[in-house]
Design a protein around this motif. Structure first.
Motif, PDB file in Angstrom:
ATOM      1  N   UNK A   1     105.729  80.026  14.567  1.00 45.56           N
ATOM      2  CA  UNK A   1     106.083  79.678  16.244  1.00 45.56           C
ATOM      3  C   UNK A   1     105.400  78.887  16.957  1.00 45.56           C
ATOM      4  N   UNK A   2     104.107  79.469  17.105  1.00 55.05           N
ATOM      5  CA  UNK A   2     103.646  78.992  18.259  1.00 55.05           C
ATOM      6  C   UNK A   2     101.301  78.594  17.311  1.00 55.05           C
ATOM      7  N   UNK A   3     101.103  78.351  18.695  1.00 55.14           N
ATOM      8  CA  UNK A   3      99.154  77.849  18.284  1.00 55.14           C
ATOM      9  C   UNK A   3      98.734  78.282  19.624  1.00 55.14           C
ATOM     10  N   UNK A   4      97.465  79.178  19.098  1.00 54.39           N
ATOM     11  CA  UNK A   4      96.527  79.247  20.335  1.00 54.39           C
ATOM     12  C   UNK A   4      94.634  79.089  20.000  1.00 54.39           C
ATOM     13  N   UNK A   5      94.167  78.364  21.048  1.00 52.21           N
ATOM     14  CA  UNK A   5      92.753  78.925  20.388  1.00 52.21           C
ATOM     15  C   UNK A   5      92.151  79.928  20.708  1.00 52.21           C
ATOM     16  N   UNK A   6      91.493  80.552  20.006  1.00 52.59           N
ATOM     17  CA  UNK A   6      90.883  81.790  20.262  1.00 52.59           C
ATOM     18  C   UNK A   6      89.265  81.014  19.988  1.00 52.59           C
ATOM     19  N   UNK A   7      88.939  81.631  21.305  1.00 48.73           N
ATOM     20  CA  UNK A   7      87.554  81.561  21.155  1.00 48.73           C
ATOM     21  C   UNK A   7      86.241  82.948  21.726  1.00 48.73           C
ATOM     22  N   UNK A   8      85.133  82.968  20.866  1.00 49.34           N
ATOM     23  CA  UNK A   8      84.253  84.063  21.443  1.00 49.34           C
ATOM     24  C   UNK A   8      84.243  84.304  22.720  1.00 49.34           C
ATOM     25  N   UNK A   9      84.343  85.826  22.948  1.00 52.09           N
ATOM     26  CA  UNK A   9      83.319  86.485  23.970  1.00 52.09           C
ATOM     27  C   UNK A   9      81.725  86.582  23.706  1.00 52.09           C
ATOM     28  N   UNK A  10      81.220  86.106  24.634  1.00 50.17           N
ATOM     29  CA  UNK A  10      79.701  86.178  24.262  1.00 50.17           C
ATOM     30  C   UNK A  10      79.012  87.036  23.554  1.00 50.17           C
ATOM     31  N   UNK A  11      79.451  88.074  23.429  1.00 50.08           N
ATOM     32  CA  UNK A  11      79.050  89.665  22.122  1.00 50.08           C
ATOM     33  C   UNK A  11      80.089  89.035  21.119  1.00 50.08           C
ATOM     34  N   UNK A  12      80.623  88.338  21.046  1.00 55.87           N
ATOM     35  CA  UNK A  12      81.430  88.404  19.841  1.00 55.87           C
ATOM     36  C   UNK A  12      81.218  86.532  19.115  1.00 55.87           C
ATOM     37  N   UNK A  13      80.051  85.999  19.599  1.00 55.72           N
ATOM     38  CA  UNK A  13      79.860  84.452  18.826  1.00 55.72           C
ATOM     39  C   UNK A  13      79.596  85.122  17.465  1.00 55.72           C
ATOM     40  N   UNK A  14      78.399  85.617  17.456  1.00 59.84           N
ATOM     41  CA  UNK A  14      78.536  85.663  15.499  1.00 59.84           C
ATOM     42  C   UNK A  14      79.524  86.684  15.095  1.00 59.84           C
ATOM     43  N   UNK A  15      79.738  87.329  15.056  1.00 59.96           N
ATOM     44  CA  UNK A  15      80.459  87.352  13.791  1.00 59.96           C
ATOM     45  C   UNK A  15      81.864  86.476  14.666  1.00 59.96           C
ATOM     46  N   UNK A  16      82.201  85.665  15.113  1.00 57.40           N
ATOM     47  CA  UNK A  16      83.498  85.164  15.136  1.00 57.40           C
ATOM     48  C   UNK A  16      82.755  83.396  14.153  1.00 57.40           C
ATOM     49  N   UNK A  17      82.060  83.744  14.321  1.00 57.15           N
ATOM     50  CA  UNK A  17      81.524  82.341  12.864  1.00 57.15           C
ATOM     51  C   UNK A  17      81.368  83.102  12.256  1.00 57.15           C
ATOM     52  N   UNK A  18      80.763  84.312  11.929  1.00 59.94           N
ATOM     53  CA  UNK A  18      81.308  84.944  10.307  1.00 59.94           C
ATOM     54  C   UNK A  18      82.106  84.692   9.728  1.00 59.94           C
ATOM     55  N   UNK A  19      83.500  84.646  10.541  1.00 61.83           N
ATOM     56  CA  UNK A  19      84.871  85.131   9.941  1.00 61.83           C
ATOM     57  C   UNK A  19      85.030  83.376   9.922  1.00 61.83           C
ATOM     58  N   UNK A  20      85.195  82.710  10.784  1.00 67.26           N
ATOM     59  CA  UNK A  20      85.397  81.128  10.413  1.00 67.26           C
ATOM     60  C   UNK A  20      84.462  81.111   9.472  1.00 67.26           C
ATOM     61  N   UNK A  21      82.846  81.299   9.024  1.00 72.77           N
ATOM     62  CA  UNK A  21      83.054  79.802   7.793  1.00 72.77           C
ATOM     63  C   UNK A  21      83.377  81.580   6.550  1.00 72.77           C
ATOM     64  N   UNK A  22      83.076  82.583   7.061  1.00 71.06           N
ATOM     65  CA  UNK A  22      84.077  83.096   5.152  1.00 71.06           C
ATOM     66  C   UNK A  22      84.931  82.756   5.316  1.00 71.06           C
ATOM     67  N   UNK A  23      86.130  82.464   5.863  1.00 71.36           N
ATOM     68  CA  UNK A  23      87.610  81.743   5.695  1.00 71.36           C
ATOM     69  C   UNK A  23      87.441  80.744   4.900  1.00 71.36           C
ATOM     70  N   UNK A  24      86.452  79.807   5.713  1.00 73.27           N
ATOM     71  CA  UNK A  24      86.050  78.061   4.717  1.00 73.27           C
ATOM     72  C   UNK A  24      85.382  78.388   3.612  1.00 73.27           C
ATOM     73  N   UNK A  25      84.797  79.317   3.661  1.00 73.73           N
ATOM     74  CA  UNK A  25      83.717  79.242   2.145  1.00 73.73           C
ATOM     75  C   UNK A  25      85.188  80.302   0.888  1.00 73.73           C
ATOM     76  N   UNK A  26      86.004  80.621   1.151  1.00 71.80           N
ATOM     77  CA  UNK A  26      86.774  80.850   0.345  1.00 71.80           C
ATOM     78  C   UNK A  26      88.118  80.076   0.705  1.00 71.80           C
ATOM     79  N   UNK A  27      88.099  79.633   0.889  1.00 67.48           N
ATOM     80  CA  UNK A  27      89.687  78.676   1.434  1.00 67.48           C
ATOM     81  C   UNK A  27      90.554  79.668   1.378  1.00 67.48           C
TER      82      UNK A  27
END
Length: 272
Positions: free
Chosen positions: A108-134
């Motif tokens: 339906x619609x597309x959104x950008x997800x931006x991490x709050x300051x405290x969530x930057x590291x787990x954000x990157x963790x989820x992003x990289x894990x999704x890339x690695x596992x495709x």
């Protein structure tokens, strides 16, 4: 920078990722006013109560849920804010799937997800894990007074979220399928493949523009200047009898357009 439309968190197992949500798209359609043609005055609409006849300010309008027996249940902002729905402030990951597993019809619609300051590291963790596992994260989220399925996927160093329609919101389109009695020959399929190959290439969205919007703007400008627009020839509809011959001509025309396009690109580069 645009304003965020929602704040919450992604629940990634025992990891919580506080995020902000931003609209990733904006529609740029031609906008018209409804006017009185005799004097150009705008047509206005009033919000009038059908019972008392009074005009009601927008801020005083509530939501009404009509039951099958005609009774109306009034819901105000406090009622809606107290909905017993956990996804109003949390994005719940329910499964990890391959992106190719989701039919694009659902999106339906597309959104950008931006991490709050405290969530930057787990954000990157989820992003990289999704890339690695495709894989992509299939989630549930409540936005704009409704809960949706959504798909979170990595792209260009960030996470995007695509809200999805529910299965019962997709219409059955089987009525549009051609009859099973209709068939085409191998020669026709081969020529159609040639046409596809002649126009095949990498998708570059910058090469395409909204011709309708440009035409309307040209029309408006001509009206202001009192000039007449050149008449466009209407496309002639011809009955196709020999599909192979029609496709062969289409292939030649496509090759010619591609050659002309390549030449104009070379000239523009030389001019620069």
């Amino acid at each position: 920078m645009p304003r965020s439309i929602w704040k919450g968190a992604i629940s990634f197992g025992l990891v919580t990722i506080p995020i902000k949500l931003f609209s990733a798209t904006e529609e740029k359609d031609v906008s018209f006013r409804q006017v009185h043609p005799e004097d150009g005055g705008r047509i206005k609409y009033k919000r009038v109560c059908e019972k008392c006849g009074n005009e009601i300010p927008y801020g005083e309008i509530a939501k009404g849920y009509e039951l099958s027996d005609g009774r109306m249940v009034i819901l105000d902002n406090e009622d809606m804010a107290s909905l017993p729905l956990p996804t109003t402030k949390a994005v719940e990951v329910v499964q990890f799937v391959g992106e190719e597993d989701i039919d694009p019809t659902y999106f339906a619609r597309t959104y950008f997800l931006e991490a709050e300051t405290a969530g930057t590291k787990p954000y990157v963790l989820l992003r990289d894990a999704l890339i690695k596992t495709e894989r992509c994260a299939l989630v549930k989220v409540a936005l704009r007074s409704r809960e949706s399925l959504a798909l979170i996927r990595p792209k260009d160093g960030m996470l995007l979220m695509h809200t999805m329609l529910w299965p019962d919101e997709l219409r059955d389109g089987s009525f549009a399928a051609p009859s099973a009695d209709v068939s085409v020959s191998d020669a026709e399929v081969a020529m159609a493949q040639n046409f596809i190959e002649a126009l095949a290439g990498d998708f570059n969205p910058d090469e395409y523009t909204d011709s309708y919007r440009q035409a309307v703007e040209t029309l408006v400008q001509s009206k202001l200047e009192g000039a007449e627009l050149p008449e466009e020839e209407a496309p002639q509809e011809a009955e196709v009898v020999d599909l192979v011959a029609a496709l062969r001509a289409s292939v030649e025309a496509a090759k010619k357009r591609r050659e002309e396009s390549g030449e104009s690109t070379k000239k523009s580069k030389k001019a620069v």
